[in-house]
Design a protein around this motif. Structure first.
Motif, PDB file in Angstrom:
ATOM      1  N   LYS A  33       7.812  -4.251 -17.830  1.00 48.45           N
ATOM      2  CA  LYS A  33       7.545  -2.819 -18.293  1.00 48.45           C
ATOM      3  C   LYS A  33       7.732  -2.107 -17.356  1.00 48.45           C
ATOM      4  O   LYS A  33       7.810  -0.680 -17.340  1.00 48.45           O
ATOM      5  CB  LYS A  33       6.504  -2.973 -19.111  1.00 48.45           C
ATOM      6  N   ASN A  34       7.578  -2.458 -15.894  1.00 53.19           N
ATOM      7  CA  ASN A  34       7.383  -1.484 -14.816  1.00 53.19           C
ATOM      8  C   ASN A  34       8.885  -1.316 -14.355  1.00 53.19           C
ATOM      9  O   ASN A  34       9.029  -0.736 -13.202  1.00 53.19           O
ATOM     10  CB  ASN A  34       6.297  -1.968 -13.797  1.00 53.19           C
ATOM     11  N   LYS A  35       9.862  -2.067 -14.724  1.00 53.02           N
ATOM     12  CA  LYS A  35      11.313  -1.839 -14.084  1.00 53.02           C
ATOM     13  C   LYS A  35      11.867  -0.447 -14.548  1.00 53.02           C
ATOM     14  O   LYS A  35      11.456   0.151 -15.370  1.00 53.02           O
ATOM     15  CB  LYS A  35      12.041  -2.887 -14.849  1.00 53.02           C
ATOM     16  N   GLU A  36      12.934  -0.189 -13.590  1.00 55.15           N
ATOM     17  CA  GLU A  36      13.412   1.054 -13.811  1.00 55.15           C
ATOM     18  C   GLU A  36      13.899   1.599 -15.128  1.00 55.15           C
ATOM     19  O   GLU A  36      13.801   2.485 -15.892  1.00 55.15           O
ATOM     20  CB  GLU A  36      14.466   1.402 -12.794  1.00 55.15           C
ATOM     21  N   PHE A  37      14.853   0.484 -15.873  1.00 51.06           N
ATOM     22  CA  PHE A  37      15.592   0.806 -16.983  1.00 51.06           C
ATOM     23  C   PHE A  37      14.408   0.835 -18.326  1.00 51.06           C
ATOM     24  O   PHE A  37      14.650   1.463 -19.185  1.00 51.06           O
ATOM     25  CB  PHE A  37      16.386  -0.424 -17.412  1.00 51.06           C
ATOM     26  N   VAL A  38      13.415   0.063 -17.970  1.00 48.26           N
ATOM     27  CA  VAL A  38      12.152   0.693 -19.206  1.00 48.26           C
ATOM     28  C   VAL A  38      11.574   1.900 -19.196  1.00 48.26           C
ATOM     29  O   VAL A  38      11.445   2.559 -19.993  1.00 48.26           O
ATOM     30  CB  VAL A  38      11.054  -0.437 -19.012  1.00 48.26           C
ATOM     31  N   GLU A  39      11.471   2.232 -17.868  1.00 50.56           N
ATOM     32  CA  GLU A  39      10.894   3.642 -17.558  1.00 50.56           C
ATOM     33  C   GLU A  39      11.829   4.664 -17.967  1.00 50.56           C
ATOM     34  O   GLU A  39      11.522   5.764 -18.487  1.00 50.56           O
ATOM     35  CB  GLU A  39      10.556   3.835 -16.200  1.00 50.56           C
ATOM     36  N   VAL A  40      13.156   4.599 -17.684  1.00 51.52           N
ATOM     37  CA  VAL A  40      14.173   5.479 -18.197  1.00 51.52           C
ATOM     38  C   VAL A  40      14.314   5.544 -19.620  1.00 51.52           C
ATOM     39  O   VAL A  40      14.371   6.904 -20.346  1.00 51.52           O
ATOM     40  CB  VAL A  40      15.674   5.149 -17.761  1.00 51.52           C
ATOM     41  N   ALA A  41      14.144   4.477 -20.368  1.00 51.96           N
ATOM     42  CA  ALA A  41      14.211   4.627 -21.737  1.00 51.96           C
ATOM     43  C   ALA A  41      12.817   5.311 -22.442  1.00 51.96           C
ATOM     44  O   ALA A  41      13.061   5.958 -23.346  1.00 51.96           O
ATOM     45  CB  ALA A  41      14.401   3.039 -22.449  1.00 51.96           C
ATOM     46  N   HIS A  42      11.747   5.040 -21.566  1.00 48.13           N
ATOM     47  CA  HIS A  42      10.778   5.559 -22.106  1.00 48.13           C
ATOM     48  C   HIS A  42      10.660   7.196 -21.828  1.00 48.13           C
ATOM     49  O   HIS A  42      10.319   8.011 -22.614  1.00 48.13           O
ATOM     50  CB  HIS A  42       9.229   5.175 -21.392  1.00 48.13           C
ATOM     51  N   ALA A  43      11.297   7.485 -20.697  1.00 48.26           N
ATOM     52  CA  ALA A  43      11.503   8.882 -20.395  1.00 48.26           C
ATOM     53  C   ALA A  43      12.387   9.721 -21.310  1.00 48.26           C
ATOM     54  O   ALA A  43      12.112  11.039 -21.402  1.00 48.26           O
ATOM     55  CB  ALA A  43      11.949   9.050 -18.990  1.00 48.26           C
ATOM     56  N   THR A  44      13.342   8.985 -21.884  1.00 46.69           N
ATOM     57  CA  THR A  44      14.330   9.775 -22.637  1.00 46.69           C
ATOM     58  C   THR A  44      14.004   9.804 -24.287  1.00 46.69           C
ATOM     59  O   THR A  44      14.703  10.460 -24.934  1.00 46.69           O
ATOM     60  CB  THR A  44      15.737   9.028 -22.767  1.00 46.69           C
ATOM     61  N   GLY A  45      12.597   9.309 -24.456  1.00 44.15           N
ATOM     62  CA  GLY A  45      12.078   9.497 -25.740  1.00 44.15           C
ATOM     63  C   GLY A  45      12.541   8.359 -26.696  1.00 44.15           C
ATOM     64  O   GLY A  45      12.113   8.271 -28.086  1.00 44.15           O
ATOM     65  N   VAL A  46      12.605   7.272 -26.333  1.00 47.26           N
ATOM     66  CA  VAL A  46      13.051   6.243 -27.024  1.00 47.26           C
ATOM     67  C   VAL A  46      11.541   5.547 -27.473  1.00 47.26           C
ATOM     68  O   VAL A  46      10.662   5.245 -26.922  1.00 47.26           O
ATOM     69  CB  VAL A  46      13.662   4.824 -26.311  1.00 47.26           C
TER      70      VAL A  46
END
Length: 307
Positions: free
Chosen positions: A195-208
């Motif tokens: 959950k601390n990986k970049e692709f998870v943070e990007v998905a969270h930042a884009t409102g997923v």
């Protein structure tokens, strides 16, 4: 000499590109195919699956048909024989043991696979949700798992079968819904890292949505450990079912399982009818060891440290 060196450089570059372009799954598949024990286990499982699926078409007798002429004369007339069509002999009630071993293998595999499938699905989702949520939610969910793990598994399963009745459905439900606890802890530990990986943070930042992130990004990255654990969980489920059936609380007549057949065969050993124990025991042992070999092979193949 120039042409030769150019050809060598081109060949080395092509080979290097092939090695670098190979995916993780292709790399794992190559390592799995090099594992001799895992390949032997795979072929054994394939043979057992073919036997369980098509064995009923080979059997010369119905599994529930009682030959009354063999009752009391099983030692002399019920021996394994190709001429009589009783390839594995007959049981104490004069029923064809080959047909009953086919059914026992079917039910044991079904219990193992369905039980492991339920455990993996419930445990993976539960652990992924707990690990991704974190904080108080994670603490509460994992304390529930700790409390459930402190309860003796076999005692709960036997209690469920006694209270709600002895049936295949209750066997599936009891084994599957209690055995997900270890999978939940494994999934939760892996999720805390992912959950601390970049692709998870990007998905969270884009409102997923969080649950969408869990299903699309976290669970797929848990497939490696899930597949390995599932292959090691299936033989564990088969052993549990066999133990319950050996106690007489599992599959009931006219159905049977490998555990029930082993129980019947062991009770008749004193009368010299050893085939009633040897045939179901052989299929049970081969199935268990084959699953363990395949599970160990997958664990070694999917371990990135072995690359």
């Amino acid at each position: 000499m120039t042409y030769s060196s150019d050809a060598e450089r081109l060949l080395n570059a092509t080979h290097l590109a092939e090695v670098q372009g190979r995916s993780l799954w292709a790399d794992a598949r190559a390592r799995f195919l090099r594992n001799k024990a895992a390949m032997v286990g795979t072929f054994i499982l394939f043979g057992i699956a073919v036997f369980a699926i098509f064995g009923q078409f080979i059997a010369q007798h119905e599994r529930d048909m009682i030959d009354f002429t063999l009752i009391g004369a099983n030692m002399q007339k019920g021996v394994p024989s190709i001429e009589t069509g009783h390839f594995f002999g007959t049981d104490a009630n004069g029923r064809d043991l080959f047909a009953r071993v086919v059914q026992g293998t079917q039910i044991s595999l079904m219990v193992g696979i369905v039980g492991a499938l339920v455990a993996v699905i419930v445990g993976t989702l539960y652990g992924a949700i707990a690990g991704y949520a974190g904080g108080r939610t994670d603490n509460i969910m994992m304390r529930i798992v700790d409390v459930l793990m402190s309860i003796p598994f076999m005692f709960v399963l036997i209690l469920m079968l006694v209270i709600f009745g002895r049936s295949i459905f209750m066997l599936f439900l009891g084994i599957g819904l209690i055995s997900w606890l270890d999978m939940a802890r494994i999934a939760r530990g892996q999720t805390l890292t992912i959950k601390n990986k970049e692709f998870v943070e990007v998905a969270h930042a884009t409102g997923v949505a969080p649950f969408t992130i869990i299903l699309r990004h976290i669970v797929p990255n848990l497939l490696g450990i899930v597949i390995v654990y599932a292959t090691l969980l299936v033989p564990q489920m088969i052993i549990f079912e066999s133990f319950i059936s050996f106690l007489g609380l599992g599959v009931q007549e006219p159905n049977t399982s490998l555990g029930a057949l082993i129980s019947e065969g062991s009770s008749n050993m004193a009368y010299g009818v050893m085939w009633q124990l040897y045939f179901p025991l052989a299929f049970f042992v081969l199935t268990i060891f084959a699953f363990f070999f395949v599970g160990d092979g997958l664990r070694d193949a999917l371990d990135p440290k072995d690359r």
